[in-house]
Design an enzyme around this catalytic site. Structure first.
Site, mmCIF file in Angstrom:
data_model
loop_
_atom_site.group_PDB
_atom_site.id
_atom_site.type_symbol
_atom_site.label_atom_id
_atom_site.label_comp_id
_atom_site.label_asym_id
_atom_site.label_seq_id
_atom_site.Cartn_x
_atom_site.Cartn_y
_atom_site.Cartn_z
ATOM 1 N N LYS A 19 -14.172 -0.152 -4.333
ATOM 2 C CA LYS A 19 -15.146 0.179 -3.557
ATOM 3 C C LYS A 19 -16.099 0.323 -4.396
ATOM 4 O O LYS A 19 -17.193 -0.018 -3.778
ATOM 5 C CB LYS A 19 -14.610 0.668 -2.421
ATOM 6 C CG LYS A 19 -13.596 0.118 -1.429
ATOM 7 C CD LYS A 19 -13.267 1.339 -0.165
ATOM 8 C CE LYS A 19 -12.173 1.038 0.500
ATOM 9 N NZ LYS A 19 -11.364 2.057 1.025
ATOM 10 N N GLU A 36 0.903 -1.030 0.027
ATOM 11 C CA GLU A 36 0.441 0.191 -0.050
ATOM 12 C C GLU A 36 1.029 1.096 0.299
ATOM 13 O O GLU A 36 0.514 2.429 -0.337
ATOM 14 C CB GLU A 36 -0.750 0.086 1.094
ATOM 15 C CG GLU A 36 -2.089 -0.825 0.838
ATOM 16 C CD GLU A 36 -3.345 -0.373 2.066
ATOM 17 O OE1 GLU A 36 -3.385 0.174 2.539
ATOM 18 O OE2 GLU A 36 -4.419 -0.284 1.722
ATOM 19 N N HIS A 53 8.112 -26.830 0.127
ATOM 20 C CA HIS A 53 7.195 -28.279 -0.566
ATOM 21 C C HIS A 53 6.868 -27.380 -1.868
ATOM 22 O O HIS A 53 6.033 -29.150 -1.885
ATOM 23 C CB HIS A 53 6.652 -28.939 0.211
ATOM 24 C CG HIS A 53 8.011 -30.130 1.697
ATOM 25 N ND1 HIS A 53 8.721 -31.149 1.213
ATOM 26 C CD2 HIS A 53 8.781 -29.209 2.577
ATOM 27 C CE1 HIS A 53 8.954 -31.327 2.661
ATOM 28 N NE2 HIS A 53 9.203 -30.075 3.205
#
Ligand code: PA5
Length: 430
Positions: free
Chosen positions: A418, A282, A303
């Site tokens: 948003k 950010e 792994h």
């Protein structure tokens, strides 16, 4: 004074180029200290420990004691910078399965119906308190979860008793949450105007949950303060936070790396990775610039992702965090029959095995895989060293973003999803 943090750049050629940054770092250090750079009205975290509100800290300690003595669960309701620092610190200090009289749960960080349902269902039979954390007071994930939690609480214990079970951390002057606290008489702590969410772990955003979890917030703040002094020098050779910022910049601009991989060897440090990813993504990911921060937990991810790191596209470098001592240790026992052929490890500790995994992996990635690696060592993870480490990263992040000529303290890009979501949800004005 004993050094707190060691950095090893041995597995990259960065040290040879450190001095190229000295002049630029001095210039940026001046604009950080004068608070004159881009986003300068959000530099309150930088010298926050010089301006602590002692009364508020005492209130936090008193309320935390009340919560510990009277409830079984504290639900911390927030998202992004309003919860990641607290979660990272609580898990780093206590591990993932610490036995404690108060359980800490996080909600308000997702729209997930399944997670939300299961938490609410679990809380039906628990004595719980709420710490709602939102600077704006309007973040949708947090607001929905808080509405649900508050309804459940009031249903369980009534409106009057709920007043002693709701603690809010929000803006000093404005916002719906502040208004609700004023109306209902909920305890309210302040997230200062000049500190953004991802730089807020040393404010009540982090301090109240940490105190509720039983940690010494004074010592945490002392660690931060020591970081403030240790990473204050404008001489690059003396300032490890600035060196790390330059290392990142060097990897990005000179080595063509696009991904910084944060590496830990303890699952209870995964949330520290999450906090780091938010801090750097950010702060820096703007104007089509910045490293993409990713994270792994070793040896688990050796792994799975280990193959890519060793032999895949050469896009990444590693920033490895290692504490010399673990919170706990386990010794491998002797077995008479040795069916599993593990007796060669008898009486060895898991800390030792983890250490060998770390050394073997570092050699494999850095020397055979040609992945630049930098290691940050701490003696141990406690309140003091964690405060120090988190401040180290915050200071490095500001320097690093300014090296890219980015405002480290805004996040204009997160508004776009948003707006679309609100439009689709039919919110007025969208
Ligand atoms: O770092 C930030 O500023 C963000 O991650 C915010 O903390 C997050 O979006 C939550 O915002 P608020 O505290 O207003 O609910």
């Amino acid at each position: 004074m004993k050094e707190m943090l060691f950095i090893n750049y041995r597995h990259s050629d960065f040290k040879d180029h450190l001095n190229d940054y000295a002049k630029k770092v001095k210039e940026i250090d001046t604009i950080i200290k004068n608070k004159s750079g881009r986003g300068n009205d959000y530099l309150g975290w930088f010298d926050y420990t010089d301006h602590l509100n002692k009364e508020e800290i005492e209130q936090i300690k008193k309320d935390a004691k009340y919560v510990r003595d009277n409830f079984e669960v504290l639900v911390v309701c927030g998202i992004g910078g309003s919860y990641l620092g607290a979660r990272a610190a609580i898990e780093a200090l206590g591990g993932l399965n610490k036995k404690d009289k108060l359980e800490i749960i996080f909600l308000g960080n997702t729209f997930s119906p399944t997670y939300t349902y299961q938490i609410l269902d679990y809380l039906k039979d628990k004595k719980f308190a709420i710490n709602v954390v939102s600077k704006s007071g309007t973040t949708t994930e947090t607001a929905i979860a808080f509405r649900l939690l508050r309804n459940l609480l009031i249903e369980k214990i009534g409106k009057e008793n709920a007043k002693k079970a709701i603690y809010a951390t929000t803006d000093k002057e404005k916002g719906i949450l502040k208004e609700l606290c004023d109306k209902e008489g909920y305890q309210r702590y302040i997230l200062p105007d000049d500190i953004g969410g991802r730089y807020s772990v040393f404010t009540p955003v982090g301090l109240f949950p940490l105190a509720c979890a039983g940690y010494n917030i004074h010592v945490f703040l002392l660690g931060c303060k020591r970081g403030y002094y240790d990473f204050d020098d404008d001489e690059l050779l003396e300032n490890k936070a600035y060196q790390y910022a330059c290392f990142r910049d060097y990897m990005y601009k000179n080595k063509g790396k696009s991904v910084e991989l944060f590496v830990q060897y303890e699952p209870h440090l995964c949330q520290l990775n999450e906090w780091l990813k938010q801090l750097f993504a950010e702060s820096e990911g703007k104007e089509h610039k910045g490293l993409f921060p990713a994270s792994v937990n070793f040896s688990t991810d050796l792994h799975s992702l280990g193959q890519f790191i060793q032999e895949g596209s050469p896009i990444l470098f590693e920033t490895i965090f290692k504490a010399n001592t673990s919170l706990h240790d386990v010794t491998i026992p002797h077995d008479e029959e040795d069916f599993d052929q593990l007796n060669y490890l008898e009486n060895k500790t898991l800390n030792y095995v983890n250490e060998m995994a770390f050394e073997g992996t570092l050699k494999a990635h850095a020397e055979q895989g040609n992945v630049p690696c930098m290691v940050i060592y701490l003696e141990k993870v406690d309140e003091y060293s964690l405060g120090y480490l988190m401040y180290f990263f915050m200071k490095a992040c500001a320097m690093s973003a300014y090296l890219l000529d980015i405002n480290p303290f805004n996040q204009p890009g997160v508004e776009i999803y948003k707006k679309n979501m609100f439009h689709l949800l039919g919110k007025k004005g969208y």
